[in-house]
Design a protein around this motif. Structure first.
Motif, PDB file in Angstrom:
ATOM      1  N   GLU A 167      -1.156   6.433   3.586  1.00 53.21           N
ATOM      2  CA  GLU A 167      -1.072   5.556   2.960  1.00 53.21           C
ATOM      3  C   GLU A 167      -2.540   4.208   3.921  1.00 53.21           C
ATOM      4  N   THR A 168      -3.052   4.592   4.900  1.00 48.40           N
ATOM      5  CA  THR A 168      -4.175   3.782   4.982  1.00 48.40           C
ATOM      6  C   THR A 168      -5.458   3.787   4.296  1.00 48.40           C
ATOM      7  N   ASP A 221      -5.190   2.371  -4.652  1.00 48.54           N
ATOM      8  CA  ASP A 221      -3.802   3.286  -3.556  1.00 48.54           C
ATOM      9  C   ASP A 221      -3.037   4.413  -4.947  1.00 48.54           C
ATOM     10  N   GLY A 232       1.092  -1.182   0.311  1.00 47.23           N
ATOM     11  CA  GLY A 232       0.545  -0.061   0.200  1.00 47.23           C
ATOM     12  C   GLY A 232       0.387   1.156   0.074  1.00 47.23           C
ATOM     13  N   SER A 233       1.639   0.775   0.327  1.00 48.58           N
ATOM     14  CA  SER A 233       2.364   2.021   0.310  1.00 48.58           C
ATOM     15  C   SER A 233       3.353   2.464  -1.739  1.00 48.58           C
TER      16      SER A 233
END
Length: 412
Positions: A257-258, A182, A163-164
């Motif tokens: 990111e979340t 994302d 997810g980054s």
């Protein structure tokens, strides 16, 4: 003639067999010519068993010399042509070792060296003719449907492992933009003018400058972009550059990111009417110019900052002209005219900043600009045109103090 007596088992004190020394080939390395018998004597009649395996150091034929391992490696690399320089080096080392030790493998070392030399020549020819770029294009075409970061196109949305959007990534999962994702690709460009890899820092600098400017071609109404969305980019690495990779992919992503993104951020000619496009094209001239702010303060590099102020002044002057040239709807004519008047005034003030001869003069000329900015005029014009009416939050409230100019969306 006499008949010799039958042979008897030799005694320990009689080391020689019934044959004279030199009648049979002598084994190498000084080993005894025959295995020891049960009584300690030597000779073919000393063993009571009908068969005896040959001992170490002796065989009925001459033992061949071992094969040099580096010659084998050179031949393999030469045939595969994957690392031609290594194949050539190993071949030359192998030839030297073979001359000293008498090992076998000279032919393999020579063949590997020749093939590796041809491989090096082929690589140099490929580089000179642009063949590596063709190879890279072929690689991207082959990977197009396999979720590769190298094949992302404008308007596509995706997820990355973990997810980054920071660090290194290769694999991506392409997803519909309507759902949670994302990142969203908003632009891409090719780095040119660099004969060799310019370094990670330079690549990132070019990517940041170009991507921040290109975002206005995809999300033209920057006020409609959520405040927690920022610009990210996928850039070539030193390794992929060697294969012809020059592509930079510009991406929108969430600073959390979340959280990710939901829905597309795209607003351009596909969804905007002619009046909205005319207004945004004009005001984004100033936004792009402001985004080109130097990373150093006027005290550190006055010339870079005054040159930037000059570009901002020219952009605002051109923006005011475009706003006046367009024929606006009746309810938008007056508020857009007010925006054009203020933008024209800002252009003149930025010209005074550009004329500063020292850092103090730069700050003195810059100070009044942020005081006179009035987003309320833009809100009125935007409302009349059906655009977003909530001004974006200032990323760095203290930036004005360093001469870094009040935000990148100062359409006032």
């Amino acid at each position: 003639m006499s008949i010799p007596p039958p042979p008897v088992p030799p005694q320990p004190q009689e080391p020689q067999g019934p044959y004279q020394q030199g009648q049979f080939p002598q084994p190498p390395y000084g080993q005894p010519p025959y295995p020891q018998g049960p009584y300690g004597a030597q000779g073919p009649h000393a063993q009571p068993y009908p068969y005896q395996p040959w001992g170490q150091g002796y065989s009925p034929y001459n033992r061949p010399a071992p094969v040099n391992g580096l010659s084998v490696a050179s031949l393999v690399l030469g045939i595969l042509c994957c690392v031609p320089a290594a194949g050539l080096l190993l071949g030359l080392i192998a030839l030297g070792q073979i001359r000293r030790t008498g090992e076998r493998g000279r032919g393999m070392a020579v063949t590997g060296s020749v093939l590796s030399s041809l491989g090096i020549a082929l690589w140099l020819l490929t580089l000179a003719t642009g063949g590596v770029s063709d190879f890279w294009d072929g690689f991207k075409d082959a990977a197009k449907d396999n979720g590769s970061a190298y094949t992302l196109a404008k308007g596509e949305c995706f997820d990355v492992p973990g997810g980054s959007l920071e660090g290194f990534t290769y694999d991506v999962d392409k997803l519909p933009c309507e759902g949670r994702h994302d990142g969203e690709v908003f632009a891409a460009f090719t780095m040119g003018g660099y004969p060799s890899f310019p370094g990670d820092a330079k690549v990132s600098q070019v990517a940041e400058t170009r991507c921040y400017a290109l975002r206005y071609t995809y999300a033209m109404d920057s006020w409609a972009v959520p405040v927690d969305v920022d610009v990210y980019y996928l850039t070539p690495t030193r390794q992929s550059w060697r294969l012809g990779d020059r592509d930079v992919t510009c991406v929108f992503g969430n600073t959390d990111e979340t959280a990710g993104l939901t829905g597309s951020l795209r607003n351009d000619g596909r969804s905007l009417n002619a009046h909205q496009l005319a207004y945004l094209r004009a005001v984004n001239l100033g936004n792009v110019a402001l985004d080109g702010q130097p990373a150093v303060s006027p005290g550190e590099d006055l010339r870079a900052n005054t040159a930037w102020a000059g570009r901002v002044s020219d952009a605002f002057t051109k923006e005011a002209g475009l706003l006046r040239q367009h024929v606006w709807p009746a309810d938008a004519k007056s508020p857009v005219s007010a925006v054009a008047k203020e933008v024209d005034s800002l252009g003149k003030q930025w010209a005074q900043v550009a004329a500063a001869t020292d850092a103090d003069g730069f700050y003195a000329a810059y100070g009044p600009i942020t005081v006179e900015e009035s987003p309320r005029r833009s809100v009125t014009a935007r409302k009349a045109l059906g655009l977003a009416t909530t001004p974006p939050a200032t990323d760095d409230p203290g930036a004005q103090e360093g001469g870094t100019g009040g935000g990148s969306d100062v359409e006032v």
